[in-house]
Design an enzyme around this catalytic site. Sequence first.
Site, mmCIF file in Angstrom:
data_model
loop_
_atom_site.group_PDB
_atom_site.id
_atom_site.type_symbol
_atom_site.label_atom_id
_atom_site.label_comp_id
_atom_site.label_asym_id
_atom_site.label_seq_id
_atom_site.Cartn_x
_atom_site.Cartn_y
_atom_site.Cartn_z
ATOM 1 N N ASN A 11 22.731 18.137 18.304
ATOM 2 C CA ASN A 11 23.281 17.788 17.093
ATOM 3 C C ASN A 11 22.323 18.386 15.921
ATOM 4 O O ASN A 11 21.358 18.039 15.611
ATOM 5 C CB ASN A 11 22.871 16.156 16.729
ATOM 6 C CG ASN A 11 23.417 15.686 15.411
ATOM 7 O OD1 ASN A 11 24.206 16.506 14.618
ATOM 8 N ND2 ASN A 11 23.257 14.582 15.014
ATOM 9 N N LYS A 13 23.134 18.612 12.847
ATOM 10 C CA LYS A 13 23.021 17.928 11.617
ATOM 11 C C LYS A 13 23.537 18.891 10.249
ATOM 12 O O LYS A 13 24.316 19.592 10.764
ATOM 13 C CB LYS A 13 21.592 17.243 11.185
ATOM 14 C CG LYS A 13 21.355 16.332 12.266
ATOM 15 C CD LYS A 13 20.038 15.429 12.043
ATOM 16 C CE LYS A 13 19.854 14.436 13.343
ATOM 17 N NZ LYS A 13 18.692 13.511 13.295
ATOM 18 N N HIS A 97 26.717 7.840 13.877
ATOM 19 C CA HIS A 97 25.413 8.160 13.799
ATOM 20 C C HIS A 97 24.388 7.390 12.961
ATOM 21 O O HIS A 97 25.253 7.144 11.689
ATOM 22 C CB HIS A 97 25.178 9.714 13.563
ATOM 23 C CG HIS A 97 23.733 10.209 13.842
ATOM 24 N ND1 HIS A 97 22.961 9.979 12.720
ATOM 25 C CD2 HIS A 97 23.224 10.924 14.764
ATOM 26 C CE1 HIS A 97 21.542 10.507 13.363
ATOM 27 N NE2 HIS A 97 21.998 11.192 14.455
ATOM 28 N N GLU A 99 22.636 7.874 10.768
ATOM 29 C CA GLU A 99 22.387 8.836 9.438
ATOM 30 C C GLU A 99 23.612 8.345 8.548
ATOM 31 O O GLU A 99 23.726 8.259 7.339
ATOM 32 C CB GLU A 99 22.191 9.985 9.628
ATOM 33 C CG GLU A 99 20.648 10.295 9.952
ATOM 34 C CD GLU A 99 20.251 11.564 10.605
ATOM 35 O OE1 GLU A 99 21.200 12.551 10.644
ATOM 36 O OE2 GLU A 99 19.164 11.617 11.278
ATOM 37 N N GLU A 167 20.188 5.746 20.002
ATOM 38 C CA GLU A 167 19.126 6.367 19.263
ATOM 39 C C GLU A 167 18.711 5.348 18.245
ATOM 40 O O GLU A 167 19.070 4.944 16.910
ATOM 41 C CB GLU A 167 20.055 7.282 18.214
ATOM 42 C CG GLU A 167 20.629 8.545 19.103
ATOM 43 C CD GLU A 167 20.954 9.674 18.170
ATOM 44 O OE1 GLU A 167 20.320 10.774 18.432
ATOM 45 O OE2 GLU A 167 21.553 9.667 17.013
ATOM 46 N N GLY A 173 13.637 11.778 14.256
ATOM 47 C CA GLY A 173 12.788 12.750 13.544
ATOM 48 C C GLY A 173 11.392 12.182 13.201
ATOM 49 O O GLY A 173 10.887 12.956 12.374
ATOM 50 N N SER A 212 13.870 11.874 18.925
ATOM 51 C CA SER A 212 12.802 12.774 19.292
ATOM 52 C C SER A 212 12.719 13.305 20.652
ATOM 53 O O SER A 212 11.610 13.355 21.312
ATOM 54 C CB SER A 212 11.333 11.938 18.803
ATOM 55 O OG SER A 212 11.254 11.745 17.516
HETATM 56 P P1 13P Z 1 15.635 14.119 16.606
HETATM 57 O O1 13P Z 1 15.835 14.798 18.056
HETATM 58 O O2 13P Z 1 15.438 15.480 15.389
HETATM 59 O O3 13P Z 1 15.179 13.030 16.313
HETATM 60 O O4 13P Z 1 17.271 13.591 16.109
HETATM 61 C C1 13P Z 1 17.950 12.839 16.881
HETATM 62 C C2 13P Z 1 19.506 12.633 16.532
HETATM 63 O O5 13P Z 1 19.365 12.065 15.448
HETATM 64 C C3 13P Z 1 20.409 13.264 17.107
HETATM 65 O O6 13P Z 1 21.558 12.934 16.878
#
Ligand code: 13P
Length: 249
Positions: A11, A13, A97, A99, A167, A173, A212
Amino acid sequence: MKQSVKLIVGNWKMHGLSADLGEAATLRQALEEESASCRVVLCPPATLLDRMRTVVEGGAVELGGQDCHEKPAGAFTGSTSAAMLADAGASLVILGHSERRAAFGENDAAVAAKVEAAIAAGLEPIVCVGETLAQREAGDAVAVVSAQVENSLADSLAERPFAVAYEPVWAIGTGLTPTLEQIAEVHAALRAALVRRLGQAAARIPILYGGSVKPENAAEILAASEVGGALVGGASLKAEDFLKIIRAA
Ligand code: 13P
């Protein structure tokens, strides 16, 4: 249940310009030379999908979107429909997601509507769930994600390919990850919720872990019970890192 073919999804983002298409080319080339034992998906920003398609076409890398609108078309300035993603080269789409749930107020019902839209456009949804740190510390992680998955799915998924991604919000992150026991506990609960919601057909749906995932921890996470793949953020931006995760699957 142990999944035979893992699903490894990158992803990107809100990262990725023309200059980054070379990462997709490197990935494609490497997978031609060493043929991965897993499915590999890149989800770049929608603006790169069509050009990334020309880079990966005919190879092993599949493409996905990061979100879609619930309606097939209309006066929704700034939004992208599932059909547009498919038209630009996506065969999957990440939905719900954390976010988007946090920053755009998407609730389970909104995610379920997007799942319906994705299915109508022939896309394979990857439905994300995950608890906040406060919810985990209150002992509510399993209850929260179980409710999220039951309410974010659509009945029509019973006959369709799709995936779920666990997640934990606090692991995204941050460099933090749950213990393998915590991952296994949540994945078992998600499997039970999936089967409750959609019947035995959902016993084989891959449940990905995300948050992560790095080259250093991918092998042990991917070997955990009921982990059917990984949803990778930061470590998917560079082909070299992402390949290490793919090789661990
Ligand atoms: P990270 O791998 O950067 O922690 O992000 C995970 C994520 O949100 C993937 O959709």
